[in-house]
Design a protein around this motif. Structure first.
Motif, PDB file in Angstrom:
ATOM      1  N   ALA A  25     -48.330  25.497   6.969  1.00  0.00           N
ATOM      2  CA  ALA A  25     -48.042  24.796   8.217  1.00  0.00           C
ATOM      3  C   ALA A  25     -47.564  23.383   7.913  1.00  0.00           C
ATOM      4  O   ALA A  25     -48.025  22.738   6.969  1.00  0.00           O
ATOM      5  CB  ALA A  25     -49.283  24.762   9.097  1.00  0.00           C
ATOM      6  N   VAL A  26     -46.634  22.933   8.706  1.00  0.00           N
ATOM      7  CA  VAL A  26     -46.139  21.566   8.553  1.00  0.00           C
ATOM      8  C   VAL A  26     -47.237  20.594   8.958  1.00  0.00           C
ATOM      9  O   VAL A  26     -47.818  20.734  10.034  1.00  0.00           O
ATOM     10  CB  VAL A  26     -44.883  21.348   9.422  1.00  0.00           C
ATOM     11  N   PRO A  27     -47.569  19.632   8.105  1.00  0.00           N
ATOM     12  CA  PRO A  27     -48.636  18.681   8.461  1.00  0.00           C
ATOM     13  C   PRO A  27     -48.321  17.958   9.765  1.00  0.00           C
ATOM     14  O   PRO A  27     -47.159  17.654  10.077  1.00  0.00           O
ATOM     15  CB  PRO A  27     -48.661  17.711   7.266  1.00  0.00           C
ATOM     16  N   LEU A  28     -49.363  17.695  10.530  1.00  0.00           N
ATOM     17  CA  LEU A  28     -49.196  17.035  11.816  1.00  0.00           C
ATOM     18  C   LEU A  28     -48.540  15.661  11.705  1.00  0.00           C
ATOM     19  O   LEU A  28     -47.701  15.312  12.550  1.00  0.00           O
ATOM     20  CB  LEU A  28     -50.560  16.923  12.516  1.00  0.00           C
ATOM     21  N   PRO A  29     -48.876  14.828  10.689  1.00  0.00           N
ATOM     22  CA  PRO A  29     -48.185  13.535  10.581  1.00  0.00           C
ATOM     23  C   PRO A  29     -46.676  13.665  10.446  1.00  0.00           C
ATOM     24  O   PRO A  29     -45.936  12.769  10.883  1.00  0.00           O
ATOM     25  CB  PRO A  29     -48.812  12.903   9.330  1.00  0.00           C
ATOM     26  N   VAL A  30     -46.204  14.761   9.833  1.00  0.00           N
ATOM     27  CA  VAL A  30     -44.760  14.958   9.716  1.00  0.00           C
ATOM     28  C   VAL A  30     -44.132  15.133  11.098  1.00  0.00           C
ATOM     29  O   VAL A  30     -43.078  14.566  11.408  1.00  0.00           O
ATOM     30  CB  VAL A  30     -44.462  16.173   8.815  1.00  0.00           C
ATOM     31  N   TRP A  31     -44.792  15.928  11.954  1.00  0.00           N
ATOM     32  CA  TRP A  31     -44.299  16.097  13.320  1.00  0.00           C
ATOM     33  C   TRP A  31     -44.349  14.776  14.080  1.00  0.00           C
ATOM     34  O   TRP A  31     -43.449  14.468  14.876  1.00  0.00           O
ATOM     35  CB  TRP A  31     -45.119  17.156  14.055  1.00  0.00           C
ATOM     36  N   ASN A  32     -45.423  13.989  13.866  1.00  0.00           N
ATOM     37  CA  ASN A  32     -45.513  12.685  14.520  1.00  0.00           C
ATOM     38  C   ASN A  32     -44.360  11.777  14.120  1.00  0.00           C
ATOM     39  O   ASN A  32     -43.744  11.117  14.969  1.00  0.00           O
ATOM     40  CB  ASN A  32     -46.845  12.010  14.175  1.00  0.00           C
ATOM     41  N   LEU A  33     -44.069  11.754  12.800  1.00  0.00           N
ATOM     42  CA  LEU A  33     -42.967  10.922  12.314  1.00  0.00           C
ATOM     43  C   LEU A  33     -41.633  11.398  12.875  1.00  0.00           C
ATOM     44  O   LEU A  33     -40.784  10.587  13.273  1.00  0.00           O
ATOM     45  CB  LEU A  33     -42.943  10.937  10.789  1.00  0.00           C
ATOM     46  N   LEU A  34     -41.463  12.716  12.935  1.00  0.00           N
ATOM     47  CA  LEU A  34     -40.226  13.262  13.500  1.00  0.00           C
ATOM     48  C   LEU A  34     -40.075  12.884  14.965  1.00  0.00           C
ATOM     49  O   LEU A  34     -38.968  12.548  15.435  1.00  0.00           O
ATOM     50  CB  LEU A  34     -40.223  14.786  13.340  1.00  0.00           C
ATOM     51  N   ALA A  35     -41.187  12.915  15.712  1.00  0.00           N
ATOM     52  CA  ALA A  35     -41.136  12.538  17.124  1.00  0.00           C
ATOM     53  C   ALA A  35     -40.730  11.081  17.287  1.00  0.00           C
ATOM     54  O   ALA A  35     -39.940  10.732  18.177  1.00  0.00           O
ATOM     55  CB  ALA A  35     -42.494  12.790  17.780  1.00  0.00           C
ATOM     56  N   VAL A  36     -41.249  10.203  16.413  1.00  0.00           N
ATOM     57  CA  VAL A  36     -40.890   8.783  16.481  1.00  0.00           C
ATOM     58  C   VAL A  36     -39.404   8.588  16.187  1.00  0.00           C
ATOM     59  O   VAL A  36     -38.694   7.838  16.882  1.00  0.00           O
ATOM     60  CB  VAL A  36     -41.750   7.969  15.501  1.00  0.00           C
ATOM     61  N   VAL A  37     -38.916   9.278  15.150  1.00  0.00           N
ATOM     62  CA  VAL A  37     -37.499   9.145  14.783  1.00  0.00           C
ATOM     63  C   VAL A  37     -36.607   9.643  15.924  1.00  0.00           C
ATOM     64  O   VAL A  37     -35.610   9.005  16.284  1.00  0.00           O
ATOM     65  CB  VAL A  37     -37.217   9.915  13.478  1.00  0.00           C
ATOM     66  N   LEU A  38     -36.967  10.776  16.511  1.00  0.00           N
ATOM     67  CA  LEU A  38     -36.180  11.301  17.628  1.00  0.00           C
ATOM     68  C   LEU A  38     -36.204  10.354  18.822  1.00  0.00           C
ATOM     69  O   LEU A  38     -35.189  10.135  19.486  1.00  0.00           O
ATOM     70  CB  LEU A  38     -36.707  12.680  18.032  1.00  0.00           C
ATOM     71  N   GLY A  39     -37.380   9.795  19.090  1.00  0.00           N
ATOM     72  CA  GLY A  39     -37.484   8.852  20.194  1.00  0.00           C
ATOM     73  C   GLY A  39     -36.622   7.626  19.986  1.00  0.00           C
ATOM     74  O   GLY A  39     -35.933   7.165  20.911  1.00  0.00           O
ATOM     75  N   LEU A  40     -36.633   7.083  18.761  1.00  0.00           N
ATOM     76  CA  LEU A  40     -35.787   5.931  18.466  1.00  0.00           C
ATOM     77  C   LEU A  40     -34.309   6.283  18.580  1.00  0.00           C
ATOM     78  O   LEU A  40     -33.493   5.476  19.051  1.00  0.00           O
ATOM     79  CB  LEU A  40     -36.103   5.405  17.062  1.00  0.00           C
TER      80      LEU A  40
END
Length: 271
Positions: A25-40
């Motif tokens: 499974a993809v670690p949750l922090p990776v998804w968090n970082l991806l969400a931040v990048v997408l938001g920016l």
């Protein structure tokens, strides 16, 4: 009597496939970082197409650097953080015992619950004029409004945690000879802890949500005060700096509560 002897069957090739290893499974922090990048990225695109004068991340970062260099951002953050911490701590400290009283004693529930439900229907912001008249324009009314928001959010969750305790566990403890004090301490409190911590997280969010309005009361520093001053001069980057700072501080405090929840409720099954 002849015996029918069948030739031994030759074992064919093993057609069973080796079990494929489980997918990691993809670690949750990776998804968090991806969400931040997408938001920016979405924010940058909206700023470039000129949506209602929206400032871009670069302009907000420059303004944040300016406020940080002259110490304004740090002073405002500390002032707001102090108000939220005091109001939230007082609200939670009172909400937990009141919630236990309401859930454990029917008499206390009958006496207290009408007032709790009554004040829950009144937004804490509506209490600001009354708080100013009764408490002046110092720090007391600001902290009181934040305290009220945190208390009302946490007390209901604590009460619900107590009344939701499985009666089978309570009866089993009584059969084993436990008195009311032992049942309350060893059964009710642990079973209610997840509800209490969830209520504290909700109360923390309510405290931060009330901060900006609380700092309307003759504040001279604070993130909410700075955002209101920026509104007068249409300083959108400063408003965004205040919003992001509040969000980051609130997120950090929420993660700390979540870590405490995992530590105190390690017995609870999680997904």
């Amino acid at each position: 009597m002849p015996i029918d002897v069948q030739p031994p069957r030759t074992r064919g090739p093993d057609t069973t496939r080796a079990a494929s290893p489980p997918r990691r499974a993809v670690p949750l922090p990776v998804w968090n970082l991806l969400a931040v990048v997408l938001g920016l990225g979405i924010w940058t695109v909206l700023a470039r197409v000129g949506v209602s004068g929206l400032p871009g991340p670069q302009a907000v970062a420059v303004r944040a650097g300016e406020l940080a260099m002259d110490g304004t951002l740090l002073d405002d953050s500390l002032a707001s953080l102090r108000r939220v911490l005091i109001g939230f701590a007082l609200g939670s400290a009172l909400a937990v015992p009141v919630g236990f009283l309401m859930g454990w004693y029917r008499t206390a529930r009958g006496l207290i619950e009408p007032y709790v439900q009554f004040f829950r229907t009144i937004p804490p912001l509506a209490v600001i004029p009354l708080a100013i008249l009764l408490m002046g324009i110092g720090e007391t009314p600001k902290i009181f409004v934040i305290f009220l928001a945190a208390f009302l959010s946490c007390v209901v969750s604590t009460f619900q945690g107590v009344v939701s305790v499985d009666a089978t566990m309570i009866n089993a403890a009584r059969v084993l000879g436990a008195n009311d004090a032992v049942v309350f301490r060893r059964v009710v409190v642990p079973a209610s802890t997840p509800f209490i911590l969830v209520g504290m997280r909700v109360g923390l969010g309510a405290a931060w949500a009330t901060l900006v309005a609380a700092e309307l009361i003759a504040a001279q520093e604070g993130l909410g005060y700075r955002m209101q001053q920026a509104q007068i001069y249409y300083d959108l980057p400063s408003i965004f700096v205040g919003l992001i700072t509040i969000g980051v501080l609130g997120l950090i405090m929420d993660r700390l509560l979540l870590a405490a929840e995992k530590r105190l409720t390690g017995w609870q099954e999680r997904r």
